[in-house]
Design a protein around this motif. Sequence first.
Motif, PDB file in Angstrom:
ATOM      1  N   CYS A  56       0.846  -1.186   0.000  1.00 18.59           N
ATOM      2  CA  CYS A  56       0.000   0.000   0.000  1.00 18.59           C
ATOM      3  C   CYS A  56       0.889   1.245   0.000  1.00 18.59           C
ATOM      4  CB  CYS A  56      -0.949  -0.001   1.189  1.00 18.59           C
ATOM      5  SG  CYS A  56      -0.155   0.191   2.784  1.00 18.59           S
ATOM      6  N   GLU A  57       0.365   2.267  -0.652  1.00 17.88           N
ATOM      7  CA  GLU A  57       1.141   3.501  -0.765  1.00 17.88           C
ATOM      8  C   GLU A  57       0.307   4.674  -0.293  1.00 17.88           C
ATOM      9  OE1 GLU A  57       2.476   3.760  -4.806  1.00 17.88           O
ATOM     10  OE2 GLU A  57       3.499   1.820  -4.619  1.00 17.88           O
ATOM     11  N   ALA A  58       0.769   5.321   0.743  1.00 16.70           N
ATOM     12  CA  ALA A  58       0.180   6.578   1.233  1.00 16.70           C
ATOM     13  C   ALA A  58      -1.329   6.475   1.434  1.00 16.70           C
ATOM     14  CB  ALA A  58       0.511   7.723   0.269  1.00 16.70           C
ATOM     15  N   ILE A  59      -1.782   5.339   2.014  1.00 14.13           N
ATOM     16  CA  ILE A  59      -3.229   5.259   2.248  1.00 14.13           C
ATOM     17  C   ILE A  59      -3.588   6.027   3.515  1.00 14.13           C
ATOM     18  CG2 ILE A  59      -3.666   3.120   0.990  1.00 14.13           C
ATOM     19  CD1 ILE A  59      -3.674   1.669   3.681  1.00 14.13           C
ATOM     20  N   ALA A  60      -4.800   6.609   3.467  1.00 22.66           N
ATOM     21  CA  ALA A  60      -5.271   7.383   4.611  1.00 22.66           C
ATOM     22  C   ALA A  60      -6.772   7.173   4.755  1.00 22.66           C
ATOM     23  CB  ALA A  60      -4.974   8.865   4.401  1.00 22.66           C
ATOM     24  N   LYS A  61      -7.232   7.287   5.990  1.00 23.33           N
ATOM     25  CA  LYS A  61      -8.673   7.141   6.232  1.00 23.33           C
ATOM     26  C   LYS A  61      -9.083   8.039   7.388  1.00 23.33           C
ATOM     27  CE  LYS A  61     -12.662   5.037   5.615  1.00 23.33           C
ATOM     28  NZ  LYS A  61     -13.336   5.081   4.298  1.00 23.33           N
ATOM     29  N   SER A  62     -10.175   8.782   7.196  1.00 28.04           N
ATOM     30  CA  SER A  62     -10.726   9.609   8.264  1.00 28.04           C
ATOM     31  C   SER A  62     -12.167   9.223   8.500  1.00 28.04           C
ATOM     32  CB  SER A  62     -10.676  11.092   7.875  1.00 28.04           C
ATOM     33  OG  SER A  62      -9.378  11.449   7.542  1.00 28.04           O
ATOM     34  N   PHE A  63     -12.639   9.397   9.718  1.00 23.06           N
ATOM     35  CA  PHE A  63     -14.057   9.212  10.010  1.00 23.06           C
ATOM     36  C   PHE A  63     -14.619  10.524  10.518  1.00 23.06           C
ATOM     37  CE2 PHE A  63     -12.488   4.794  10.660  1.00 23.06           C
ATOM     38  CZ  PHE A  63     -13.186   4.220   9.622  1.00 23.06           C
ATOM     39  N   GLY A  64     -15.932  10.703  10.341  1.00 28.10           N
ATOM     40  CA  GLY A  64     -16.575  11.923  10.818  1.00 28.10           C
ATOM     41  C   GLY A  64     -16.412  13.053   9.822  1.00 28.10           C
ATOM     42  N   GLN A  65     -17.040  14.198  10.167  1.00 32.00           N
ATOM     43  CA  GLN A  65     -17.033  15.329   9.244  1.00 32.00           C
ATOM     44  C   GLN A  65     -16.688  16.615   9.979  1.00 32.00           C
ATOM     45  OE1 GLN A  65     -20.893  15.127   7.403  1.00 32.00           O
ATOM     46  NE2 GLN A  65     -20.006  14.368   5.508  1.00 32.00           N
TER      47      GLN A  65
ATOM     48  N   ARG B 288      -2.889   7.839   8.691  1.00 29.87           N
ATOM     49  CA  ARG B 288      -2.298   8.997   7.993  1.00 29.87           C
ATOM     50  C   ARG B 288      -1.199   8.530   7.066  1.00 29.87           C
ATOM     51  NH1 ARG B 288      -2.416  13.441  12.345  1.00 29.87           N
ATOM     52  NH2 ARG B 288      -3.763  12.491  13.897  1.00 29.87           N
ATOM     53  N   GLU B 289      -1.496   8.532   5.805  1.00 26.86           N
ATOM     54  CA  GLU B 289      -0.491   8.298   4.769  1.00 26.86           C
ATOM     55  C   GLU B 289       0.485   7.181   5.113  1.00 26.86           C
ATOM     56  OE1 GLU B 289       0.935  11.403   2.576  1.00 26.86           O
ATOM     57  OE2 GLU B 289      -1.128  12.116   2.381  1.00 26.86           O
ATOM     58  N   ALA B 290      -0.034   5.978   5.235  1.00 25.60           N
ATOM     59  CA  ALA B 290       0.823   4.853   5.591  1.00 25.60           C
ATOM     60  C   ALA B 290       1.258   4.095   4.340  1.00 25.60           C
ATOM     61  CB  ALA B 290       0.073   3.917   6.532  1.00 25.60           C
ATOM     62  N   THR B 291       2.497   3.663   4.337  1.00 26.34           N
ATOM     63  CA  THR B 291       3.039   2.896   3.218  1.00 26.34           C
ATOM     64  C   THR B 291       3.662   1.622   3.774  1.00 26.34           C
ATOM     65  OG1 THR B 291       3.408   4.854   1.876  1.00 26.34           O
ATOM     66  CG2 THR B 291       4.727   2.903   1.341  1.00 26.34           C
TER      67      THR B 291
END
Lengths: 243, 379
Positions: free
Chosen positions: A8-17, A26-29
């Motif tokens: 995986c390259e620079a994956i990121a995920k957020s929840f909520g608004q 945060r941007e994990a590789t």
Amino acid sequence: MSEVLVRCEAIAKSFGQGALTQRVIREATLALNAGELTLMMGPSGSGKSTFLAMLAGLMRPDQGRVEALGQDLWQLDDAAIDRFRLQHCGFVFQGFNLFAALTALENVVFPLQYGSLLGDEARRRAHAALEEVGLGERAHLRPVELSGGEKQRVAIARALVKQPELIFADEPTSALDSHNGSVVVDLLHRIARERGAMVLVVTHDPRLHQRADRLIELEDGQIKRDERIAQTEPALAGEQEHA
Amino acid sequence: MGKVSLARASLRYEWRRYLAAILAVTFAGLLIVVQVALLLGLLGSVSAVIDESGAQVWIGYRGTQSVDLGRGIAVSADLDARLHPAVRRVEGLYQGYGDWRRDDGVAVTAVINGIDARPDGLAYAHLLAPAQRALLEEPGAVLIDEADRDKLNAYIGAPVEINGKRARIAGFVHGVRAVGGVTVLMGQPTLRYVLQDLPDRNQDLTYLLLALAPGSDAAQVAAQLTRTDSGRRHSLWPADEFSLQSQLYWLFESGAGIGAGVASLLGLIVGAVITSQTLASAILASLKEFAAMRALGVSRQALRNIVLEQAFWIGACGLLLTALLSSGIGLLADWAQVPMLFPPWLLLGSTAIILAIALLSGLYALRPLYQADPATLLR
């Protein structure tokens, strides 16, 4: 160095608004290898399970890409991702998630029926998988008649019966005592070695530390540590499987 | 070895959970089948006089809506019918109320059917054996329905009084039980005797029964006769049309049809709600297992099919129970001489409705399946 199966390259995920947005990853590789059992550890809320879900085709990342077995996973449509998981992925969860109405054997056969394996061949393979986790004699029992450790081994048999290249386990030992926990992890470890599968285990159980090939520590959505573990006791692990 | 069917395995293993749904489907089915069968039996008893007779065309009082509501017609009503080339036989039938007194003096209202009892007579040609017709040729002899035996303290040879005249019970028949009172069959000699004191002597004819030459079209003959002088003063029907008209009149005018319809509908709604609730709660109980299947790559459509298969088997089990219970009720009704009819269309129709209700309930229950998201399994 063995072959990379998931990258995986620079994956990121957020929840909520808005102001409540919580950035979980945060941007994990990361690159995960064939034939290795990788432990992903970290405190609660560090984003371990979310990480696993994005690598396994269960949860779409907000950004970045996941390459699994040479395919750009999140470029596929939903049906194709379902098919990818059906063909290549095995899953083990904390709750064993076995159908109460089905015997151990039927629980293993059942998902096979949605692939290309049918009938007697499916049953033969399911039986072999149960033998492999040491439950050949108990294949006819229903979940209610099995112990927690046995149930988890049925779930592992269900995950590995289709001989997947990728096996994902989320807290597979946290509902088990330490003995059953180590049996389960050693089993996963052996599958990684013997079949050349990539096994990713998310856990907060420090006892598993000694039994993996590689340890990744996550904190606040970022990889804090990534190191290989020297294996000193493979023979012992092999004995315990049959304990 | 066959396929592993989660649907069937769950029904077997957790049958207690599904029993309520199966029983709900069963009773919905039973409500439909039994009510419609009773209704058809009731309606069939209304039109029995038409269906059991050999006439192809009936002539009656102008505008008669149901065969049991006939009024007296003039004896001359047969003139044009007798002239029609296709008409082979014209026969009178009297239907009217009479006062029946049991041997203990209790009065009962009876429907008198005065028929032409000769061997080739048309009235009740399919019902009466030649020996029974012969009995009716004797003055004072009457036949009643077996089902009215207790009501009338009847036995063969019992003396009775009809409209104040002596008569006797010569035998019993099956299948003329009336919705209202007691049906009495008598031949012309007895009829003239019991009607002789009535004020209007011209009221001894209610219907004319017409037998046609083989190959004649009853509807066509009835239409032709309607255009004649005597035809214009009366109503003419092909027999099957008059039978249907009589049944429909009772179906809609009596309220029995609407009552049965509403009750059936309520049964269906209750059955559907219980079935879909049962299936939905079964899905919720196995939600994590379904989610694990989703993770392993089993498509949502495949999971949907499992629920629909369950719904189908619930319907099938309910259907089996409905069939068993309906047969039991049918036997019971037969024993109690309550007319019930189970025509093939009723059995096929209720089968289709029961399965459709079960499957629709399954479709409606699918909603919780969309919560089966494998991400929820992760901690």
